[in-house]
Write an enzyme that holds these catalytic residues in place. Sequence first.
Site, PDB file in Angstrom:
ATOM      1  N   GLU A  33      22.499 -11.568  -3.568  1.00 49.12           N
ATOM      2  CA  GLU A  33      21.540 -10.978  -2.522  1.00 49.12           C
ATOM      3  C   GLU A  33      20.386 -11.053  -2.908  1.00 49.12           C
ATOM      4  OE1 GLU A  33      23.039  -6.959  -2.589  1.00 49.12           O
ATOM      5  OE2 GLU A  33      24.186  -6.770  -1.243  1.00 49.12           O
ATOM      6  N   ALA A  76      -5.041  -6.784  -2.818  1.00 47.60           N
ATOM      7  CA  ALA A  76      -4.197  -7.613  -2.807  1.00 47.60           C
ATOM      8  C   ALA A  76      -3.163  -7.965  -1.109  1.00 47.60           C
ATOM      9  CB  ALA A  76      -2.306  -7.256  -3.985  1.00 47.60           C
ATOM     10  N   GLU A  92      -7.753 -10.891   1.314  1.00 45.68           N
ATOM     11  CA  GLU A  92      -7.479  -9.342   1.186  1.00 45.68           C
ATOM     12  C   GLU A  92      -8.575  -9.086   0.501  1.00 45.68           C
ATOM     13  OE1 GLU A  92      -4.743  -8.485   1.755  1.00 45.68           O
ATOM     14  OE2 GLU A  92      -3.798  -9.917   2.956  1.00 45.68           O
ATOM     15  N   PRO A 114      12.662 -10.605 -10.424  1.00 46.36           N
ATOM     16  CA  PRO A 114      13.733 -11.990 -10.149  1.00 46.36           C
ATOM     17  C   PRO A 114      15.499 -12.026 -10.393  1.00 46.36           C
ATOM     18  CG  PRO A 114      12.612 -11.493 -12.327  1.00 46.36           C
ATOM     19  CD  PRO A 114      12.168 -10.724 -11.652  1.00 46.36           C
ATOM     20  N   GLY A 115      15.730 -10.309 -10.133  1.00 43.41           N
ATOM     21  CA  GLY A 115      17.096 -10.583 -10.230  1.00 43.41           C
ATOM     22  C   GLY A 115      17.479 -10.038  -8.292  1.00 43.41           C
ATOM     23  N   GLU A 119       9.954 -13.699  -4.682  1.00 42.97           N
ATOM     24  CA  GLU A 119       8.625 -13.256  -4.192  1.00 42.97           C
ATOM     25  C   GLU A 119       7.592 -13.399  -5.536  1.00 42.97           C
ATOM     26  OE1 GLU A 119       5.381  -9.366  -2.972  1.00 42.97           O
ATOM     27  OE2 GLU A 119       7.156  -8.964  -4.232  1.00 42.97           O
ATOM     28  N   GLU A 137      -5.728  -3.441   8.358  1.00 39.47           N
ATOM     29  CA  GLU A 137      -5.316  -3.225   8.935  1.00 39.47           C
ATOM     30  C   GLU A 137      -4.690  -2.014   9.804  1.00 39.47           C
ATOM     31  OE1 GLU A 137      -1.675  -5.741   8.086  1.00 39.47           O
ATOM     32  OE2 GLU A 137      -3.065  -7.252   6.915  1.00 39.47           O
TER      33      GLU A 137
END
Length: 181
Positions: A33, A76, A92, A114-115, A119, A137
């Site tokens: 996934e 960020a 940003e 990373p599992g 991103e 925002e």
Amino acid sequence: MTLLATERVYTGRIISLDLDTVRYPNGVTGTLEMFRHPGAAAILPMLDAVDAPDPRVILIRQFRHATGDYCWEIPAGRRDRGEAPDATAHRELREETGYTCDDLRPLTLIWTTPGFTDEVIHLYLATGLTPGPAALEADEVLETHLLHWSEVLRMVASGAITDAKTLTAILYTSALIRHGN
């Protein structure tokens, strides 16, 4: 690893979820996934020279639904489609703090988890700051704080700062830039 097939099971405003069938380097086949994310940029803004004895840093304290509380962070945000990471960083910084910078120095990049996600956050050090109006925002609930470097390091040591991108940028800057290693 070899990607054998991908099935998109969800497409959202920020992320998508894919089921990837892969062949691992050891020959085993499996299904993963994977959350797909466009990436982000994060900025450690310093109001004073990096090598000043106790420079001032801008941190934000932002409400995060996932934690149910406010978190200390560096500014960020998510990259827009086709946007270069440094352009995201400039945007940003201006939106969240109101500041613009003369110098944006790349620090490093991090894979957040990373599992299960692709991103990547590009980390920057911003200096030569000029104040201006912020442009938050609607879903950004945050406060801007000017703190001395010594106080920021105490916050790291005490566990007050727990955000991974923020810790990485602060510790990277402390170890590899401020101490000249």
